[in-house]
Design an enzyme around this catalytic site. Sequence first.
Site, PDB file in Angstrom:
ATOM      1  N   ARG A   1      36.389  77.282  -8.696  1.00 61.67           N
ATOM      2  CA  ARG A   1      35.697  78.563  -8.873  1.00 61.67           C
ATOM      3  C   ARG A   1      36.002  79.177 -10.248  1.00 61.67           C
ATOM      4  O   ARG A   1      35.184  79.905 -10.805  1.00 61.67           O
ATOM      5  CB  ARG A   1      36.024  79.541  -7.733  1.00 61.67           C
TER       6      ARG A   1
ATOM      7  N   GLU B   1      34.141  90.275  -2.561  1.00 65.86           N
ATOM      8  CA  GLU B   1      34.965  89.940  -3.722  1.00 65.86           C
ATOM      9  C   GLU B   1      34.471  90.493  -5.062  1.00 65.86           C
ATOM     10  O   GLU B   1      35.294  90.864  -5.904  1.00 65.86           O
ATOM     11  CB  GLU B   1      35.101  88.418  -3.848  1.00 65.86           C
TER      12      GLU B   1
HETATM   13  N1  MTE Z   1      38.478  94.067   2.675  1.00 65.54           N
HETATM   14  C1  MTE Z   1      39.473  94.426   3.490  1.00 65.54           C
HETATM   15  N2  MTE Z   1      39.525  95.699   3.925  1.00 65.54           N
HETATM   16  N3  MTE Z   1      40.443  93.547   3.886  1.00 65.54           N
HETATM   17  C2  MTE Z   1      40.435  92.241   3.439  1.00 65.54           C
HETATM   18  O1  MTE Z   1      41.310  91.457   3.804  1.00 65.54           O
HETATM   19  N4  MTE Z   1      39.294  90.544   2.055  1.00 65.54           N
HETATM   20  C3  MTE Z   1      38.424  90.318   0.901  1.00 65.54           C
HETATM   21  C4  MTE Z   1      37.116  91.085   1.059  1.00 65.54           C
HETATM   22  N5  MTE Z   1      37.372  92.453   1.416  1.00 65.54           N
HETATM   23  C5  MTE Z   1      39.382  91.832   2.552  1.00 65.54           C
HETATM   24  C6  MTE Z   1      38.403  92.788   2.216  1.00 65.54           C
HETATM   25  C7  MTE Z   1      38.116  88.918   0.678  1.00 65.54           C
HETATM   26  S1  MTE Z   1      39.217  87.967  -0.160  1.00 65.54           S
HETATM   27  C8  MTE Z   1      36.946  88.372   1.098  1.00 65.54           C
HETATM   28  S2  MTE Z   1      36.554  86.763   0.753  1.00 65.54           S
HETATM   29  C9  MTE Z   1      35.980  89.133   1.875  1.00 65.54           C
HETATM   30  O2  MTE Z   1      36.383  90.469   2.099  1.00 65.54           O
HETATM   31  C10 MTE Z   1      35.799  88.430   3.216  1.00 65.54           C
HETATM   32  O3  MTE Z   1      34.920  89.106   4.037  1.00 65.54           O
HETATM   33  P1  MTE Z   1      33.323  89.021   3.869  1.00 65.54           P
HETATM   34  O4  MTE Z   1      32.998  87.581   3.665  1.00 65.54           O
HETATM   35  O5  MTE Z   1      32.828  89.582   5.117  1.00 65.54           O
HETATM   36  O6  MTE Z   1      32.982  89.828   2.664  1.00 65.54           O
HETATM   37  N1  HPA Z   2      35.653  80.690  -1.804  1.00 60.04           N
HETATM   38  C1  HPA Z   2      36.578  81.129  -0.934  1.00 60.04           C
HETATM   39  N2  HPA Z   2      37.239  80.364  -0.135  1.00 60.04           N
HETATM   40  C2  HPA Z   2      36.997  79.059  -0.198  1.00 60.04           C
HETATM   41  C3  HPA Z   2      36.068  78.525  -1.080  1.00 60.04           C
HETATM   42  C4  HPA Z   2      35.353  79.383  -1.924  1.00 60.04           C
HETATM   43  O1  HPA Z   2      34.504  78.989  -2.727  1.00 60.04           O
HETATM   44  N3  HPA Z   2      36.065  77.204  -0.915  1.00 60.04           N
HETATM   45  C5  HPA Z   2      36.983  76.940   0.032  1.00 60.04           C
HETATM   46  N4  HPA Z   2      37.541  78.052   0.471  1.00 60.04           N
HETATM   47 MO1  MOS Z   3      38.492  85.555   0.067  1.00 58.41          MO
HETATM   48  S1  MOS Z   3      39.752  84.999  -1.438  1.00 58.41           S
HETATM   49  O1  MOS Z   3      37.431  84.185  -0.211  1.00 58.41           O
HETATM   50  O2  MOS Z   3      39.394  85.161   1.440  1.00 58.41           O
END
Ligand code: MTE
Ligand code: HPA
Ligand code: MOS
Length: 760
Positions: free
Chosen positions: A314, A717
């Site tokens: 990534r 993210e």
């Molecule tokens: N928001 C909260 N409150 N707590 C979390 O642990 N994780 C983040 C983001 N926002 C997180 C968060 C990360 S690393 C990711 S990948 C996404 O939420 C995962 O959830 P989503 O795929 O529903 O956005």
């Molecule tokens: N994003 C987050 N988590 C992951 C990914 C990615 O692209 N690939 C494998 N785990």
């Molecule tokens: Mo988020 S770093 O893809 O859990």
Amino acid sequence: MNRKMSDKERKLNIDAAFHVTGRTKYLDDLPEWQGTLFAKVFYAPKAHGEITKLDYTKAAQSDGVFRILSYKDIPGENQIGGIIPDEPLLAETELHFIGQPILLILADSELQAEKAKSLVEIEIKEKEVIVDPKEAFEKGELLHASRTFTLGDTNAAFEDCAHVFSGEVASGGQEHLYLETQGAYAFPQNRGSIVVHSSTQGPTAVQRTCARILGVSMNQVEVDVNRIGGGFGGKEDQASPWAAMVALAAFVTGRPVKYILSRHEDLQMTGKRHPYKSEYKIGFDEDLKIKAYEATFYQNGGAAADLSPAVMERTLFHATNSYSVPNVSVTAHGCKTNLPPNTAFRGFGGPQGMFVIESALHNAARKLGLPFHQLQERNLLIEGMEFSYGQIVAEAKAVDCWDQAKRQYDLSRWEREVETFNAKNKYQKKGLSLMPVCFGISFTNTPMNQARALVHVYSDGSVGVSTGAVEMGQGVNTKMVQVAAHAFGIDSQRIKLENTNTTRVANTSPSAASATADLNGKALQDACNQIKDRFTAFIKRALQLKAEDLVGFKEEQVFINNKKVDWPWEDLVNKAFLARENLSAKGHYATPKIHFDKSKEKGHPFAYHVYGTAITEVTVDCLRGIYHFDAVRLVHDFGSSMNPGVDLGQIEGGLVQGMGWMTLEDLVYNEKGELKSGTLATYKIPDANYAPDVIDVQFLETDGHDLAILKSKAVGEPPLMYGIGAYFALTNAVLAFNPNANLTYEAPMTTEKLLMALYS
Ligand code: MTE
Ligand code: HPA
Ligand code: MOS
């Protein structure tokens, strides 16, 4: 927030009332079963070496200790590596990082297990410790194969460049500091199967790891996740070892086993965001358009691969952030060091790649004598450009967000105000920066982009929804409820979201990559649509409609040819049930159109990109090196947000977490691999006082994207990377104070570093 939202539009987070009244249940709130054993890990006290003596007879005889397990007690494979099998659950003879689990102590109470820990006798023949990724690279210590993405011909392009700059950049690690530490609770079942409650983003990852350790098939392990108190990537893979340990212990002892890490254990034993060291070379033509960009990334992977290969990938995907670069050559090395294996962290390597090109542009702008943002603006990504990995830029949102941010926040006036302030104040300087973000949505590993959902409509009209999504505070439960309510045209009160459970929904991808709502939401739509199709057929039969008549579900009523008939949902469900219709369905979704060929490093890996631009203002006290962020104002591409309240929460949280990574959070390991920032007194994360006085978010109004759930783009993210703007706001304030400052691009910009820079 400027945009006015009605309460209805804002939509409540279904968890909010329970959160704020302390009623939400987490793993540690599970009632404890009688006979539960409590586990503690005895871990490596040295970062690298060979165990020459390990004696735990005294520990085993200590009060309340039931049993101590070592790798020898593992009936299956002593292996937890998800991508590369290079990590034992319990160390055998070699130790590779401080915090590496060696023994699992089982006792009647946590305290007794903890006490026994100090009675374990260990002797270690120490070996050379490496903590620096470049040193590891030079010594040939790599975790996995290096990779290069190329576009065009950088060598030829550099020949034609009017200006070429090169430099080095470093960014630090970051502790996840989820409020709920890692943990799991396992219950032995009949015939050798196990139920594991885990605080994980990846129930299936936990299931797979437990099965591997126990030497049983996956169907013998049921993993259940109610919700988790934050994950931020730290529980994508690294929730698995604790779950595997309690599963092992329950399997071996036949008793329930619980292990919830103390904060100290969690800080010591778990991996964090990867620190990076990088080198770059960037070339511009006469018009200051980037012609060529080269970078080499040295990723500090820690002692085992964990998710590092995917994180590294990534980084390469995001090496040119939001800029058009016709010739690119970027290489990344996954370096093996004697630190806990680093892992996923919001942004997943993207931020590390983006910080390098931002540093390159900042340095170039300074050398060229023009404002940083002018150089950024000249090079923003435009439609039709090709990313180094072959995907074509389909939406020109980079420029839209940038322009809207400049216009709505009146950048020229804002800049004049900053200049006036700086002219008037000798020892206080303000800095302003713009930070564009372009982030790809999808797991970069294409097969992971699939999801499943299970829907039951009960005969009273209520609905139970199970998906593979894990609620970690990001609001995915609320979004899933919205999706089901929207699909059936019913009130969200009727819908219950079940725990995430591998027995109800199998083969889940972790809740990660910001794609959870898209993937699971689309699978959920599929399940709802199957049930709706059956209702439609039933209604057509019951009302003797024609094949072409349109049946719809809205406002808790049946609609025929867009006209409401008086047939309420509850009654429809009940009649369908009595007619023996199937009221349950299993949905599936696989993101269409995406692909990637690793042998060529080309393809179309992302469903879409998310864009935005943030403007950050900071005031620096140049006598003390302390600073305060006045405002971050940004324009973000939400698509068409299905829940602005939840999405704004993600923007604010992500932004401030990114700012913390860039400024406050100083993760320090010494040369012996000892964590020197292993308490919350030495490792500071942002709090309410640190947060900018103003966070203003404007919605880039678009039609949204079809591959986004209800056209509402992924939001988890991307906002973290707005935080990179904090670093450059600070450097710009430094330059306002000392135009000749010797800037090194090494994040985090702590107050100490800032003070040194001011007087460099
Ligand atoms: N928001 C909260 N409150 N707590 C979390 O642990 N994780 C983040 C983001 N926002 C997180 C968060 C990360 S690393 C990711 S990948 C996404 O939420 C995962 O959830 P989503 O795929 O529903 O956005
Ligand atoms: N994003 C987050 N988590 C992951 C990914 C990615 O692209 N690939 C494998 N785990
Ligand atoms: Mo988020 S770093 O893809 O859990």
